[in-house]
Design an enzyme around this catalytic site. Sequence first.
Site, short mmCIF file in Angstrom:
data_model
loop_
_atom_site.label_atom_id
_atom_site.label_comp_id
_atom_site.label_asym_id
_atom_site.label_seq_id
_atom_site.Cartn_x
_atom_site.Cartn_y
_atom_site.Cartn_z
N THR A 1 10.25 -6.88 -12.81
CA THR A 1 9.68 -8.21 -13.02
C THR A 1 8.47 -8.39 -12.10
OG1 THR A 1 11.84 -9.07 -13.61
CG2 THR A 1 10.17 -10.69 -12.95
N CYS B 1 4.26 1.71 11.59
CA CYS B 1 5.17 2.41 10.68
C CYS B 1 5.79 3.64 11.31
CB CYS B 1 4.44 2.80 9.41
SG CYS B 1 3.62 1.39 8.67
N ALA C 1 0.82 -1.22 0.00
CA ALA C 1 0.00 0.00 0.00
C ALA C 1 0.85 1.27 0.00
CB ALA C 1 -0.94 0.00 1.20
N THR C 2 2.03 1.21 0.61
CA THR C 2 2.90 2.40 0.59
C THR C 2 3.20 2.80 -0.84
OG1 THR C 2 3.91 1.87 2.73
CG2 THR C 2 5.19 3.28 1.24
N HIS D 1 -0.58 -8.13 2.90
CA HIS D 1 -0.19 -8.65 4.22
C HIS D 1 -1.15 -8.22 5.33
CE1 HIS D 1 1.74 -5.16 6.36
NE2 HIS D 1 1.95 -4.71 5.13
N1 PMP Z 1 -1.97 2.65 4.75
C1 PMP Z 1 -2.45 2.21 5.92
C2 PMP Z 1 -3.73 2.77 6.45
C3 PMP Z 1 -1.76 1.24 6.63
O1 PMP Z 1 -2.23 0.82 7.81
C4 PMP Z 1 -0.55 0.72 6.10
C5 PMP Z 1 0.25 -0.32 6.85
N2 PMP Z 1 0.52 0.04 8.18
C6 PMP Z 1 -0.09 1.22 4.88
C7 PMP Z 1 -0.83 2.17 4.23
C8 PMP Z 1 1.19 0.73 4.27
O2 PMP Z 1 1.03 -0.56 3.76
P1 PMP Z 1 2.27 -1.47 3.32
O3 PMP Z 1 2.80 -2.06 4.58
O4 PMP Z 1 1.67 -2.47 2.41
O5 PMP Z 1 3.23 -0.59 2.63
#
Ligand code: PMP
Length: 412
Positions: free
Chosen positions: A270, A353, A101-102, A231
């Site tokens: 890839t 994070c 998601a990041t 994940h």
């Molecule tokens: N957005 C939200 C709301 C999240 O909770 C997270 C993960 N803590 C992320 C983005 C980032 O996701 P990823 O670990 O897949 O980069």
Amino acid sequence: MPRPPPLPSGTDADADADVEASKIGDEMGDVIYLDYNATTPCDARVVEAMLPFLTGVFANPTSRGHRPGRAAADELERARAVVDRQLGGRAASEVVFTSGATEANNLALLGVAEAYVGRSRRIVSQVTEHASVLVVLGELARRGWQVALVGVDRGGRLRLDELASALGDGAALVSLMLANNETGVVQPVADAALLAHERGALVHCDAAQGVGKIPVAVDELGVDLLSLSAHKLYGPKGIGALWVRRRRSAIRLGRTVFGGGQEGGLRSGTPNLPGAVGLARAMELAAGAPAGEVAGLRDRLETAILAGLDGVTVNGDRERRLPNTTNLAFAGIEANALLASLPDLAAATGSACTSSQPEPSQVLRAMGLPRELAAGSLRLSLGRPTTAAEVDRAAGRIVEEVARLRALPKRL
Ligand code: PMP
């Protein structure tokens, strides 16, 4: 370091997968894992679905010149179609696989900023977003974009009236999370999207915490772009996706990763075929997993803690939040000290994070919590493997330790 929880064993997981699951379960020792919003274990059925793509079907999906390569490409497109369908999309081409998601958030924000640069130099978001949105917005502000962050109410919900004024006479993009990672509060994304579209803005939604926990359909939300991560929903780490609307006016995006031009030119490299297969399988499994059970366990945990202690409040809107999450403020307690005295519990005091930051949660502060209460708050997030016995044990231990810490003489 908390060890991972036991694998949720599926009904159709074979005996070997169950053996593996119990091995990993042993690694947990006595730790009760209540940090599923940080990450989840891979479901044994997801691992099973991925295995052939780590060994047999290993060819590069971009190697169209030979049959194994074309077979891998077909499988990648099959996984893409499943992800799109699970989100209620209409075309597999709406899905861009990313590392999580990041990266999806980075691609959405930087990609729109580049492609729509001539339109409006304003982007609107909210204060309680994840770092993978807020830090990118900081970078865009440095590049000359006007960034407006809308506030939230006491319940942690976006102030729609503030959104309307922040939009002014138009913006290029509105970016809103679906559910908050710390409180689980679900945002009024559909209402916000209506407002945003009226003013000509595109809408991006970070649904990393929503997908797999609550129903997510792009048309109901009315969004143009949506980020997700495997994940968080019992899939593997290192794979996620950005869903990009192709119907009506197709959304254009500037690229953020340059190279061989994979993923429609948006994300070179890839492709992660085992990951994509795992994400697709995890989404299918989540669609069939009712949330009622986890909500019942979360309520049981919350009720036991509230009954056992005075001076505990639930942070965030209790009606509109994820079924697996509770965030509790303990008056007179330092949550980090509480966690340190609970080595048998894996929980969080904020986002995983940003856990290296010493400051109390910015999300809770934005909701109006005084500094002391924000610093005394704990996030407990449950998952599919969570049992009633674990919940009862966790509640008992939390009540015990909070009472013990409160009884200690205060240091002046
Ligand atoms: N957005 C939200 C709301 C999240 O909770 C997270 C993960 N803590 C992320 C983005 C980032 O996701 P990823 O670990 O897949 O980069």
